[in-house]
Write a protein that holds these residues in place. Sequence first.
Motif, PDB file in Angstrom:
ATOM      1  N   ASN A   1      30.042  38.586  39.789  1.00  0.00           N
ATOM      2  CA  ASN A   1      31.149  38.577  39.165  1.00  0.00           C
ATOM      3  C   ASN A   1      32.440  39.222  39.890  1.00  0.00           C
ATOM      4  OD1 ASN A   1      29.830  37.116  37.213  1.00  0.00           O
ATOM      5  ND2 ASN A   1      29.342  39.152  35.930  1.00  0.00           N
ATOM      6  N   ILE A   2      32.303  40.380  40.646  1.00  0.00           N
ATOM      7  CA  ILE A   2      33.598  40.984  41.093  1.00  0.00           C
ATOM      8  C   ILE A   2      33.957  40.205  42.331  1.00  0.00           C
ATOM      9  CG2 ILE A   2      32.928  43.328  40.292  1.00  0.00           C
ATOM     10  CD1 ILE A   2      32.248  44.074  43.090  1.00  0.00           C
ATOM     11  N   ARG A   3      33.002  39.451  42.916  1.00  0.00           N
ATOM     12  CA  ARG A   3      33.364  38.589  44.148  1.00  0.00           C
ATOM     13  C   ARG A   3      34.371  37.369  43.668  1.00  0.00           C
ATOM     14  NH1 ARG A   3      28.644  37.173  46.593  1.00  0.00           N
ATOM     15  NH2 ARG A   3      29.005  38.733  48.156  1.00  0.00           N
ATOM     16  N   LEU A   4      33.845  36.769  42.506  1.00  0.00           N
ATOM     17  CA  LEU A   4      34.271  35.697  41.849  1.00  0.00           C
ATOM     18  C   LEU A   4      35.612  35.967  41.161  1.00  0.00           C
ATOM     19  CD1 LEU A   4      34.506  32.519  40.845  1.00  0.00           C
ATOM     20  CD2 LEU A   4      33.510  33.621  38.793  1.00  0.00           C
ATOM     21  N   LEU A   5      35.900  37.138  40.553  1.00  0.00           N
ATOM     22  CA  LEU A   5      37.246  37.870  40.127  1.00  0.00           C
ATOM     23  C   LEU A   5      38.179  37.879  41.223  1.00  0.00           C
ATOM     24  CD1 LEU A   5      35.656  39.753  36.943  1.00  0.00           C
ATOM     25  CD2 LEU A   5      36.865  37.756  36.856  1.00  0.00           C
ATOM     26  N   ARG A   6      37.563  38.598  42.219  1.00  0.00           N
ATOM     27  CA  ARG A   6      38.629  38.892  43.428  1.00  0.00           C
ATOM     28  C   ARG A   6      38.969  37.525  44.130  1.00  0.00           C
ATOM     29  NH1 ARG A   6      38.044  38.463  48.699  1.00  0.00           N
ATOM     30  NH2 ARG A   6      35.667  38.359  48.685  1.00  0.00           N
ATOM     31  N   ASN A   7      38.337  36.568  44.182  1.00  0.00           N
ATOM     32  CA  ASN A   7      38.455  35.378  44.678  1.00  0.00           C
ATOM     33  C   ASN A   7      39.546  34.451  43.848  1.00  0.00           C
ATOM     34  OD1 ASN A   7      37.233  35.479  47.198  1.00  0.00           O
ATOM     35  ND2 ASN A   7      35.346  34.668  46.507  1.00  0.00           N
ATOM     36  N   VAL A   8      39.340  34.569  42.702  1.00  0.00           N
ATOM     37  CA  VAL A   8      40.204  33.899  41.620  1.00  0.00           C
ATOM     38  C   VAL A   8      41.613  34.537  41.820  1.00  0.00           C
ATOM     39  CG1 VAL A   8      40.797  33.779  39.320  1.00  0.00           C
ATOM     40  CG2 VAL A   8      38.609  33.165  39.909  1.00  0.00           C
ATOM     41  N   ARG A   9      41.596  35.952  41.942  1.00  0.00           N
ATOM     42  CA  ARG A   9      42.963  36.549  42.061  1.00  0.00           C
ATOM     43  C   ARG A   9      43.508  36.088  43.503  1.00  0.00           C
ATOM     44  NH1 ARG A   9      43.480  41.812  38.537  1.00  0.00           N
ATOM     45  NH2 ARG A   9      42.670  41.074  36.677  1.00  0.00           N
ATOM     46  N   GLY A  10      42.669  36.039  44.438  1.00  0.00           N
ATOM     47  CA  GLY A  10      43.319  35.624  45.796  1.00  0.00           C
ATOM     48  C   GLY A  10      43.685  36.815  46.533  1.00  0.00           C
ATOM     49  N   ILE A  11      42.900  38.136  46.239  1.00  0.00           N
ATOM     50  CA  ILE A  11      43.148  39.257  46.865  1.00  0.00           C
ATOM     51  C   ILE A  11      41.964  39.593  47.818  1.00  0.00           C
ATOM     52  CG2 ILE A  11      43.534  41.751  46.461  1.00  0.00           C
ATOM     53  CD1 ILE A  11      44.177  40.738  43.707  1.00  0.00           C
ATOM     54  N   SER A  12      42.196  40.213  49.036  1.00  0.00           N
ATOM     55  CA  SER A  12      41.219  40.659  49.953  1.00  0.00           C
ATOM     56  C   SER A  12      40.390  41.598  49.610  1.00  0.00           C
ATOM     57  CB  SER A  12      42.015  40.820  51.518  1.00  0.00           C
ATOM     58  OG  SER A  12      42.664  42.190  51.320  1.00  0.00           O
ATOM     59  N   GLN A  13      39.218  41.771  50.149  1.00  0.00           N
ATOM     60  CA  GLN A  13      38.688  42.839  49.786  1.00  0.00           C
ATOM     61  C   GLN A  13      39.118  43.944  50.378  1.00  0.00           C
ATOM     62  OE1 GLN A  13      34.711  42.497  51.801  1.00  0.00           O
ATOM     63  NE2 GLN A  13      33.686  41.243  50.256  1.00  0.00           N
ATOM     64  N   GLU A  14      39.896  44.300  51.540  1.00  0.00           N
ATOM     65  CA  GLU A  14      40.512  45.396  51.884  1.00  0.00           C
ATOM     66  C   GLU A  14      41.528  45.942  50.950  1.00  0.00           C
ATOM     67  OE1 GLU A  14      42.630  47.028  55.976  1.00  0.00           O
ATOM     68  OE2 GLU A  14      41.564  44.958  55.877  1.00  0.00           O
ATOM     69  N   LYS A  15      42.399  44.927  50.277  1.00  0.00           N
ATOM     70  CA  LYS A  15      43.529  45.356  49.430  1.00  0.00           C
ATOM     71  C   LYS A  15      42.806  45.948  48.150  1.00  0.00           C
ATOM     72  CE  LYS A  15      47.689  43.710  47.768  1.00  0.00           C
ATOM     73  NZ  LYS A  15      48.750  42.930  47.719  1.00  0.00           N
ATOM     74  N   ILE A  16      41.635  45.289  47.728  1.00  0.00           N
ATOM     75  CA  ILE A  16      41.155  45.971  46.464  1.00  0.00           C
ATOM     76  C   ILE A  16      40.440  47.087  46.597  1.00  0.00           C
ATOM     77  CG2 ILE A  16      39.244  45.488  44.780  1.00  0.00           C
ATOM     78  CD1 ILE A  16      39.987  42.559  44.363  1.00  0.00           C
ATOM     79  N   ALA A  17      39.866  47.326  47.802  1.00  0.00           N
ATOM     80  CA  ALA A  17      39.228  48.411  48.290  1.00  0.00           C
ATOM     81  C   ALA A  17      40.304  49.632  48.213  1.00  0.00           C
ATOM     82  CB  ALA A  17      38.324  48.499  49.441  1.00  0.00           C
ATOM     83  N   ASP A  18      41.462  49.302  48.765  1.00  0.00           N
ATOM     84  CA  ASP A  18      42.470  50.390  49.119  1.00  0.00           C
ATOM     85  C   ASP A  18      42.952  50.582  47.493  1.00  0.00           C
ATOM     86  OD1 ASP A  18      42.502  50.330  51.521  1.00  0.00           O
ATOM     87  OD2 ASP A  18      44.140  49.210  51.795  1.00  0.00           O
ATOM     88  N   MET A  19      43.249  49.763  46.627  1.00  0.00           N
ATOM     89  CA  MET A  19      43.529  50.036  45.162  1.00  0.00           C
ATOM     90  C   MET A  19      42.603  50.710  44.342  1.00  0.00           C
ATOM     91  SD  MET A  19      44.927  46.285  44.783  1.00  0.00           S
ATOM     92  CE  MET A  19      46.131  46.169  43.072  1.00  0.00           C
ATOM     93  N   LEU A  20      41.614  50.514  44.615  1.00  0.00           N
ATOM     94  CA  LEU A  20      40.575  51.295  43.971  1.00  0.00           C
ATOM     95  C   LEU A  20      39.951  52.645  44.801  1.00  0.00           C
ATOM     96  CD1 LEU A  20      38.068  48.350  42.984  1.00  0.00           C
ATOM     97  CD2 LEU A  20      39.803  49.466  41.601  1.00  0.00           C
ATOM     98  N   HIS A  21      40.471  53.070  45.779  1.00  0.00           N
ATOM     99  CA  HIS A  21      40.150  54.185  46.666  1.00  0.00           C
ATOM    100  C   HIS A  21      38.897  54.246  47.110  1.00  0.00           C
ATOM    101  CE1 HIS A  21      44.437  55.212  45.142  1.00  0.00           C
ATOM    102  NE2 HIS A  21      43.878  55.245  43.630  1.00  0.00           N
ATOM    103  N   MET A  22      38.586  53.195  47.892  1.00  0.00           N
ATOM    104  CA  MET A  22      37.240  53.226  48.430  1.00  0.00           C
ATOM    105  C   MET A  22      37.221  52.263  49.836  1.00  0.00           C
ATOM    106  SD  MET A  22      34.896  50.263  46.238  1.00  0.00           S
ATOM    107  CE  MET A  22      35.203  51.213  44.722  1.00  0.00           C
ATOM    108  N   SER A  23      36.444  52.461  50.645  1.00  0.00           N
ATOM    109  CA  SER A  23      36.418  51.922  51.761  1.00  0.00           C
ATOM    110  C   SER A  23      36.277  50.289  51.680  1.00  0.00           C
ATOM    111  CB  SER A  23      35.428  52.285  52.908  1.00  0.00           C
ATOM    112  OG  SER A  23      34.216  52.128  52.409  1.00  0.00           O
ATOM    113  N   ARG A  24      36.631  49.468  52.575  1.00  0.00           N
ATOM    114  CA  ARG A  24      36.383  48.131  52.455  1.00  0.00           C
ATOM    115  C   ARG A  24      34.941  47.653  52.532  1.00  0.00           C
ATOM    116  NH1 ARG A  24      34.552  44.003  54.387  1.00  0.00           N
ATOM    117  NH2 ARG A  24      34.158  44.951  56.370  1.00  0.00           N
ATOM    118  N   SER A  25      34.262  48.550  53.539  1.00  0.00           N
ATOM    119  CA  SER A  25      32.692  48.244  53.570  1.00  0.00           C
ATOM    120  C   SER A  25      32.114  48.654  52.397  1.00  0.00           C
ATOM    121  CB  SER A  25      32.162  49.074  54.793  1.00  0.00           C
ATOM    122  OG  SER A  25      32.517  50.479  54.551  1.00  0.00           O
ATOM    123  N   CYS A  26      32.673  49.604  51.631  1.00  0.00           N
ATOM    124  CA  CYS A  26      31.915  50.222  50.223  1.00  0.00           C
ATOM    125  C   CYS A  26      32.063  49.040  49.225  1.00  0.00           C
ATOM    126  CB  CYS A  26      32.474  51.341  49.798  1.00  0.00           C
ATOM    127  SG  CYS A  26      31.778  52.040  48.237  1.00  0.00           S
TER     128      CYS A  26
END
Length: 149
Positions: free
Chosen positions: A22-47
């Motif tokens: 679900n979070i992969r789908l929601l991220r793709n729908v918003r067109g945001i990269s994993q890195e950008k969301i990880a930064d916004m959520l204060h976690m690493s991209r690998s996490c």
Amino acid sequence: MRVEANKQRKELYRAHKLVGKNIRLLRNVRGISQEKIADMLHMSRSCYSALENGSKIPDFITVYTLSKFYDVDLDYLLSFDISAHIHSLLKDRQHRIESLHFINRYLKLSYGAKMQISERIDDLLEQEKDFNNFPWDYERAYFGYDQEV
């Protein structure tokens, strides 16, 4: 007791996989990269990537934060396959588009052509009514007449 524990583990595994999907789908729908969301959520991209891939089980605070970030209910994120829901919405939308296309073409027809279509629809409705009566009379339903054996 053991059966109940296995049942709970299966439910947790299912929820864990759904969260990632679900979070992969929601991220793709918003067109945001994993890195950008990880930064916004204060976690690493690998996490964040591990959460999406299902290799890391998110804790409750992370799941709650994700539900707030994506503006979805917790139960929607944990127990519902969002991709199946979106697919059904798209399928319904396609049916509506096809219906509108048919209606637009129908409205362009002459009065006589509309009357022919109306008569054909009445015939088809009568055939459907006959076909759906039980017990089925296969010869009549398929051939439109009674065959003698």
